[in-house]
Design a protein around this motif. Sequence first.
Motif, mmCIF file in Angstrom:
data_model
loop_
_atom_site.group_PDB
_atom_site.id
_atom_site.type_symbol
_atom_site.label_atom_id
_atom_site.label_comp_id
_atom_site.label_asym_id
_atom_site.label_seq_id
_atom_site.Cartn_x
_atom_site.Cartn_y
_atom_site.Cartn_z
ATOM 1 N N SER A 132 0.268 -0.848 0.396
ATOM 2 C CA SER A 132 0.166 -0.108 -0.170
ATOM 3 C C SER A 132 0.679 1.172 0.085
ATOM 4 O O SER A 132 0.588 2.417 -0.509
ATOM 5 N N GLY A 133 2.211 1.412 0.709
ATOM 6 C CA GLY A 133 2.543 2.273 1.153
ATOM 7 C C GLY A 133 3.539 2.234 -0.278
ATOM 8 O O GLY A 133 3.919 3.973 -0.824
ATOM 9 N N LEU A 134 3.626 1.452 -1.233
ATOM 10 C CA LEU A 134 4.417 1.648 -3.215
ATOM 11 C C LEU A 134 3.598 2.063 -3.816
ATOM 12 O O LEU A 134 4.305 3.187 -4.143
ATOM 13 N N ALA A 135 2.631 1.665 -3.283
ATOM 14 C CA ALA A 135 1.718 2.589 -4.118
ATOM 15 C C ALA A 135 1.227 3.723 -3.775
ATOM 16 O O ALA A 135 0.864 5.153 -5.310
ATOM 17 N N ILE A 136 1.394 4.543 -2.939
ATOM 18 C CA ILE A 136 0.992 5.984 -2.816
ATOM 19 C C ILE A 136 2.158 6.500 -2.801
ATOM 20 O O ILE A 136 1.983 7.864 -3.560
ATOM 21 N N VAL A 137 3.256 6.402 -2.654
ATOM 22 C CA VAL A 137 4.698 6.351 -3.145
ATOM 23 C C VAL A 137 4.659 7.105 -4.514
ATOM 24 O O VAL A 137 4.826 7.617 -5.249
ATOM 25 N N ASN A 138 4.200 6.436 -5.408
ATOM 26 C CA ASN A 138 4.269 5.990 -6.337
ATOM 27 C C ASN A 138 3.004 7.098 -7.348
ATOM 28 O O ASN A 138 3.253 8.000 -8.064
ATOM 29 N N ALA A 139 2.143 7.100 -6.465
ATOM 30 C CA ALA A 139 0.326 8.067 -6.903
ATOM 31 C C ALA A 139 1.054 9.344 -6.699
ATOM 32 O O ALA A 139 0.709 10.616 -7.497
ATOM 33 N N ILE A 140 1.927 9.411 -5.385
ATOM 34 C CA ILE A 140 2.683 11.526 -5.367
ATOM 35 C C ILE A 140 3.285 11.712 -6.432
ATOM 36 O O ILE A 140 2.983 12.648 -7.048
ATOM 37 N N THR A 141 4.379 11.048 -6.933
ATOM 38 C CA THR A 141 4.984 10.944 -8.389
ATOM 39 C C THR A 141 4.390 11.040 -9.100
ATOM 40 O O THR A 141 4.429 12.512 -9.886
ATOM 41 N N PHE A 142 3.260 11.449 -9.653
ATOM 42 C CA PHE A 142 2.328 11.161 -10.062
ATOM 43 C C PHE A 142 1.950 12.539 -10.330
ATOM 44 O O PHE A 142 1.694 13.971 -10.562
ATOM 45 N N LEU A 143 1.346 12.953 -8.856
ATOM 46 C CA LEU A 143 0.954 14.828 -8.504
ATOM 47 C C LEU A 143 2.275 15.589 -8.634
ATOM 48 O O LEU A 143 1.765 16.564 -9.198
ATOM 49 N N VAL A 144 2.989 15.278 -8.048
ATOM 50 C CA VAL A 144 4.355 15.437 -8.379
ATOM 51 C C VAL A 144 4.602 16.731 -9.588
ATOM 52 O O VAL A 144 4.978 17.082 -10.199
ATOM 53 N N ALA A 145 4.596 15.012 -10.538
ATOM 54 C CA ALA A 145 4.582 14.961 -11.930
ATOM 55 C C ALA A 145 3.939 16.584 -12.762
ATOM 56 O O ALA A 145 4.407 17.396 -13.832
ATOM 57 N N GLY A 146 2.727 16.115 -12.478
ATOM 58 C CA GLY A 146 1.553 17.167 -13.068
ATOM 59 C C GLY A 146 1.602 18.757 -12.753
ATOM 60 O O GLY A 146 1.393 19.195 -13.294
ATOM 61 N N ILE A 147 1.678 18.958 -10.903
ATOM 62 C CA ILE A 147 2.467 20.207 -10.969
ATOM 63 C C ILE A 147 3.725 20.693 -11.613
ATOM 64 O O ILE A 147 3.908 21.321 -12.202
#
Length: 412
Positions: free
Chosen positions: A170-185
């Motif tokens: 779960s933690g690694l999936a959320i880390v992956n999610a955060i990378t896309f959020l930062v990339a989007g910004i």
Amino acid sequence: MDIFLRNTNYRKFSLASWLSSAGNILFYLALMTYASRLKNYSLALSLIAITESLPNLIQSLSGYLADRTKNKYHVIVWLAIIRFALYLLVGLLFATNISGWNLVLLVIGLNFISDLSGKYSGGLQTPLIVSLVGENEMSEAQGFTNGISQLITMIAQFAGSGLLLFMSYSGLAIVNAITFLVAGIIYANIGMNVKKQEVNKQPEEVNTQKFGATIVSSLKQVKQANGLLTIVLVIALLNGLLSTVEPLISIVLAGNKNMLIGNYSFTIAVVSTVAAIGMASGSAIGTKIFKNTSLFLIVLADTIATITLAIAIIYGNIFASLFCLTILGFLAGIVSPKLLQWLVTTVDRKILSSSVGLLNTILVMAGPLTTTVFTSIASATNITYALYGIIILGIAVFIAISIVLLKINKAD
């Protein structure tokens, strides 16, 4: 590297791409590890492999959709947010009581949707990168980005295996999610910068043709560039041979203990590493060193390296094989960015993503086809016959490219 340092917007674009790629690799390792612990793990791993490869086969379609899209920066940002939401949902699913096949099927489905979004986003990015760096700098810029991306892939694989020791799926999936959020910004920031810099902006050109007409138009423009279609097919074949070499080496190593460096698993790891380092250095450094060298000459050298590698394997010399594999990877790393540069300067900008998608589809399909053919020969007869087949095919390619090059020089 010069273009990376001096072009702020392109530097941000690259950082966003590397960030999301690293997150994807971390999550992929987590998913594969979880699936490997299921009762019928072989089926689960096969499904993951299939869903990971399918988006690569429809890049011409995703490129076509990208060419028809207006406000590309706006859409890229939204795609990054969508992928953030998808992996956030995956993280929540891993944290629930759902387990086993039900969880894996749900995650595979969400991951597949994310990968499709990623291919569409990649198609949108291609013409934007050209507008940021210019056609003449495209080869060097893309080569540097690809080279660093390959290095990040290697580092992320080791990091992912280490993170799994103390982080949850779960933690690694959320880390992956955060990378896309930062990339989007980051993409949103680039879009705003570009909008401010554009004075007297021309209306954005988009493709209005149907899919079939777009592909036909792309092929016509490629054919008009003397030797481009031939070089595309040859590079596809050489990339296929490169992907074939590693499984053939693994077969040879299993039967020839004298070629092992320590043990079998360590030798296989060394083979994969030198090939990756060769490609990364070729993309990042070689594209600048050989910026003004003809693509045909690089392909000829690539062919010679392929033939020499097959001979080294036949004679059972592991160190010569590793050296040739490094050179082969280095040259392959140069070829792809230079081919992209040629394509960028040949086809209309409004069908560029469709053309690049078609090119990538051809390159992707070549690997499984050549690997299947030569590994089948190895299993049905003898591994030596498969290696002789690579040598014969390499010689045929060398002769064909030499003839095309002579014709082009004569025409010029």
